[in-house]
Design a protein around this motif. Structure first.
Motif, PDB file in Angstrom:
ATOM      1  N   GLU A 152       0.835  -1.199   0.000  1.00 40.40           N
ATOM      2  CA  GLU A 152       0.000   0.000   0.000  1.00 40.40           C
ATOM      3  C   GLU A 152       0.876   1.257   0.000  1.00 40.40           C
ATOM      4  N   ASP A 153       0.242   2.413  -0.171  1.00 40.91           N
ATOM      5  CA  ASP A 153       0.988   3.669  -0.352  1.00 40.91           C
ATOM      6  C   ASP A 153       1.744   4.106   0.896  1.00 40.91           C
ATOM      7  N   TYR A 154       1.211   3.764   2.076  1.00 42.02           N
ATOM      8  CA  TYR A 154       1.782   4.315   3.306  1.00 42.02           C
ATOM      9  C   TYR A 154       2.145   3.232   4.315  1.00 42.02           C
ATOM     10  N   ILE A 155       3.030   3.609   5.236  1.00 40.79           N
ATOM     11  CA  ILE A 155       3.316   2.810   6.430  1.00 40.79           C
ATOM     12  C   ILE A 155       2.684   3.536   7.606  1.00 40.79           C
ATOM     13  N   HIS A 156       1.742   2.876   8.228  1.00 37.18           N
ATOM     14  CA  HIS A 156       0.907   3.476   9.271  1.00 37.18           C
ATOM     15  C   HIS A 156       1.088   2.690  10.565  1.00 37.18           C
ATOM     16  N   LYS A 157       1.418   3.384  11.647  1.00 36.97           N
ATOM     17  CA  LYS A 157       1.587   2.735  12.951  1.00 36.97           C
ATOM     18  C   LYS A 157       0.864   3.554  14.008  1.00 36.97           C
ATOM     19  N   SER A 158      -0.083   2.924  14.683  1.00 42.74           N
ATOM     20  CA  SER A 158      -0.857   3.614  15.713  1.00 42.74           C
ATOM     21  C   SER A 158      -0.108   3.663  17.035  1.00 42.74           C
ATOM     22  N   LYS A 159      -0.362   4.695  17.796  1.00 34.48           N
ATOM     23  CA  LYS A 159       0.198   4.826  19.135  1.00 34.48           C
ATOM     24  C   LYS A 159      -0.712   5.752  19.933  1.00 34.48           C
ATOM     25  N   GLY A 160      -0.676   5.635  21.248  1.00 38.54           N
ATOM     26  CA  GLY A 160      -1.531   6.493  22.039  1.00 38.54           C
ATOM     27  C   GLY A 160      -1.398   6.229  23.522  1.00 38.54           C
ATOM     28  N   TRP A 161      -1.979   7.103  24.304  1.00 32.83           N
ATOM     29  CA  TRP A 161      -1.963   6.976  25.751  1.00 32.83           C
ATOM     30  C   TRP A 161      -3.366   7.289  26.273  1.00 32.83           C
ATOM     31  N   GLY A 162      -3.630   6.890  27.515  1.00 32.06           N
ATOM     32  CA  GLY A 162      -4.944   7.175  28.070  1.00 32.06           C
ATOM     33  C   GLY A 162      -5.093   6.686  29.493  1.00 32.06           C
ATOM     34  N   LEU A 163      -6.314   6.798  29.992  1.00 34.80           N
ATOM     35  CA  LEU A 163      -6.670   6.344  31.324  1.00 34.80           C
ATOM     36  C   LEU A 163      -7.330   4.968  31.247  1.00 34.80           C
ATOM     37  N   GLN A 164      -7.052   4.121  32.230  1.00 35.64           N
ATOM     38  CA  GLN A 164      -7.724   2.839  32.324  1.00 35.64           C
ATOM     39  C   GLN A 164      -8.328   2.685  33.717  1.00 35.64           C
ATOM     40  N   PHE A 165      -9.516   2.118  33.788  1.00 37.74           N
ATOM     41  CA  PHE A 165     -10.169   1.916  35.067  1.00 37.74           C
ATOM     42  C   PHE A 165     -11.017   0.653  34.992  1.00 37.74           C
ATOM     43  N   GLY A 166     -11.080  -0.070  36.102  1.00 38.56           N
ATOM     44  CA  GLY A 166     -11.800  -1.332  36.094  1.00 38.56           C
ATOM     45  C   GLY A 166     -12.038  -1.884  37.476  1.00 38.56           C
ATOM     46  N   LEU A 167     -12.738  -3.006  37.505  1.00 41.01           N
ATOM     47  CA  LEU A 167     -13.104  -3.665  38.744  1.00 41.01           C
ATOM     48  C   LEU A 167     -12.589  -5.102  38.691  1.00 41.01           C
ATOM     49  N   THR A 168     -11.921  -5.555  39.763  1.00 39.92           N
ATOM     50  CA  THR A 168     -11.406  -6.907  39.841  1.00 39.92           C
ATOM     51  C   THR A 168     -12.140  -7.690  40.918  1.00 39.92           C
ATOM     52  N   LYS A 169     -12.161  -9.019  40.745  1.00 39.09           N
ATOM     53  CA  LYS A 169     -12.786  -9.907  41.735  1.00 39.09           C
ATOM     54  C   LYS A 169     -11.888 -11.103  41.957  1.00 39.09           C
ATOM     55  N   ASN A 170     -11.655 -11.443  43.202  1.00 40.72           N
ATOM     56  CA  ASN A 170     -10.859 -12.622  43.525  1.00 40.72           C
ATOM     57  C   ASN A 170     -11.562 -13.893  43.065  1.00 40.72           C
ATOM     58  N   LEU A 171     -10.770 -14.829  42.560  1.00 46.55           N
ATOM     59  CA  LEU A 171     -11.321 -16.112  42.128  1.00 46.55           C
ATOM     60  C   LEU A 171     -11.635 -16.970  43.348  1.00 46.55           C
TER      61      LEU A 171
END
Length: 232
Positions: free
Chosen positions: A213-232
């Motif tokens: 293809e015509d271009y070489i494209h590479k994504s990159k980025g930063w952000g916030l992550q949040f979640g809930l965990t539960k013990n097995l």
């Protein structure tokens, strides 16, 4: 069905591995399932594919960042007092945007491009603390291409507004590989549940597009992550 298959394989593999862990390790860091969302600020590196055919970037040189959501479910398995493996199945988005407004008239042209993947992020993480734990991780992010969407909006010189959407892109590479790192805080809510909040950065190794293809494209980025965990 393939999403269900990946979830079942991941769950069985992690569950099987957790059964052979030392009981003392489980007490220090019990096996946990979790759900997590990520609000990412995505960018891209874009250059001409000179090895195939030199092509000017044109208006794509002026592309901007794009805010995009990603979501994942996964398992954290303790390895020792301070180290654990974090593996997940992720519905992941990359992207970029473009915005143009004429100085001489009411004409404008904008688009938001999203690339969607089924990804399997895995990180080795370090953690320290008791009720409040800090964590940091480094790992790999393989992704299988799932779809493309480009929302387009424009106005003519008189200000009349139009929009369109493109969902087909035959230039995409079916597989991408990225590296990722994360840093955050995990707060124990009770004996079973914990909330975690952190920052994440990821950057792609290989081209999002096919080799010719015509271009070489590479994504990159930063952000916030949040979640809930539960013990097995």
């Amino acid at each position: 069905m393939k999403y269900v298959f990946y979830l079942v394989v991941l769950s069985l593999s992690f569950s099987g591995y957790s059964q052979i862990l030392n009981k003392d390790i489980k007490k220090i860091y019990p096996t946990r399932y979790y759900f997590e969302s990520q609000r990412m600020q995505m960018f891209r590196a874009l250059v001409s594919n000179d090895a195939f055919l030199p092509t000017p970037l044109g208006t794509r040189a002026d592309e901007l960042e794009l805010k995009a959501w990603s979501h994942q479910i996964g398992v954290c398995m303790g390895l020792s007092e301070h180290f654990y493996i974090d593996g997940a199945v992720s519905w992941l988005q990359n992207g970029e945007s473009y915005a143009f407004a004429s100085l001489d008239s009411d004409s404008s042209f904008n688009y938001q491009t999203r690339y969607r993947y089924l990804a399997l992020p895995i990180q080795l993480k370090f953690t320290s603390g008791n009720k409040f734990k800090i964590y940091g991780g480094l790992g790999l992010l393989p992704g299988l291409y799932q779809g493309f969407k480009q929302d387009i909006q424009w106005t003519n010189a008189l200000g009349a507004a139009y929009d369109d959407q493109i969902k087909v892109n035959n230039t995409m590479n079916s597989f991408t590989l990225s590296w990722l790192s994360s840093l955050g805080l995990e707060a124990q809510l009770d004996t079973d549940y914990a909330f975690r909040l952190g920052v994440i950065y990821r950057a792609q190794f290989n081209n999002s597009y096919k080799p010719y293809e015509d271009y070489i494209h590479k994504s990159k980025g930063w952000g916030l992550q949040f979640g809930l965990t539960k013990n097995l």
